[in-house]
Scaffold this motif. Structure first.
Motif, PDB file in Angstrom:
ATOM      1  N   GLN A  91       7.700  -0.201   5.274  1.00 37.69           N
ATOM      2  CA  GLN A  91       8.314  -0.345   3.953  1.00 37.69           C
ATOM      3  C   GLN A  91       8.077  -1.741   3.388  1.00 37.69           C
ATOM      4  N   VAL A  92       8.189  -2.751   4.247  1.00 39.53           N
ATOM      5  CA  VAL A  92       7.919  -4.127   3.815  1.00 39.53           C
ATOM      6  C   VAL A  92       6.465  -4.251   3.382  1.00 39.53           C
ATOM      7  N   ARG A  93       5.577  -3.694   4.155  1.00 34.51           N
ATOM      8  CA  ARG A  93       4.132  -3.759   3.817  1.00 34.51           C
ATOM      9  C   ARG A  93       3.854  -3.045   2.503  1.00 34.51           C
ATOM     10  N   LEU A  94       4.503  -1.879   2.300  1.00 40.45           N
ATOM     11  CA  LEU A  94       4.336  -1.133   1.059  1.00 40.45           C
ATOM     12  C   LEU A  94       4.853  -1.951  -0.126  1.00 40.45           C
ATOM     13  N   ALA A  95       5.997  -2.565   0.055  1.00 40.86           N
ATOM     14  CA  ALA A  95       6.559  -3.392  -1.020  1.00 40.86           C
ATOM     15  C   ALA A  95       5.637  -4.557  -1.330  1.00 40.86           C
ATOM     16  N   GLU A  96       5.041  -5.151  -0.316  1.00 38.61           N
ATOM     17  CA  GLU A  96       4.103  -6.264  -0.532  1.00 38.61           C
ATOM     18  C   GLU A  96       2.880  -5.789  -1.300  1.00 38.61           C
ATOM     19  N   LEU A  97       2.382  -4.623  -0.913  1.00 32.72           N
ATOM     20  CA  LEU A  97       1.195  -4.089  -1.594  1.00 32.72           C
ATOM     21  C   LEU A  97       1.511  -3.733  -3.042  1.00 32.72           C
ATOM     22  N   GLN A  98       2.677  -3.149  -3.271  1.00 28.43           N
ATOM     23  CA  GLN A  98       3.055  -2.779  -4.626  1.00 28.43           C
ATOM     24  C   GLN A  98       3.259  -4.021  -5.491  1.00 28.43           C
ATOM     25  N   SER A  99       3.850  -5.058  -4.918  1.00 29.15           N
ATOM     26  CA  SER A  99       4.073  -6.275  -5.703  1.00 29.15           C
ATOM     27  C   SER A  99       2.755  -6.995  -5.973  1.00 29.15           C
TER      28      SER A  99
END
Length: 113
Positions: A91-99
């Motif tokens: 989830q953290v990685r996804l949030a980083e990619l989305q940001s």
């Protein structure tokens, strides 16, 4: 009269011998009964020990089974926690990619201007 006294003596001796024989017989009977009682006591003690041992073994197996189940539960909890950590990391990685895909506010025109 002499014959009578002699007969009385023999009868008296016979009575004493009979009493002694009866006493011996009684002592043997008492000894046999004591032996039978002791044998039964030992048999009952043996049964009690055997029963106690079987109960102890059953209790040990029950406790061992419980400990194995506790270990399995702890391992399952550990695996669940590891999966939760993995999900949070994703989830953290996804949030980083989305940001990182969103345009930055300082690099382009703002839609509110």
């Amino acid at each position: 009269m002499h014959v009578k006294a002699e007969l009385y003596d023999k009868l008296s001796d016979f009575g004493k011998e009979t009493e002694e024989a009866s006493a011996d017989c009684t002592r043997r009977y008492v000894a046999c009964m004591n032996y039978a009682i002791r044998d039964k006591e030992i048999s009952l003690q043996w049964d009690e020990i055997h029963f106690s041992r079987e109960n102890a073994e059953a209790e040990f197996r029950r406790q061992e089974g419980l400990k194995k189940l506790e270990i399995e539960l702890k391992q399952a909890e550990e695996n669940a926690y590891l999966k939760q950590i993995e999900v949070l990391q994703l989830q953290v990685r996804l949030a980083e990619l989305q940001s990182s895909k969103q345009p930055s506010s300082s690099s382009g025109p703002s839609p509110f201007n």
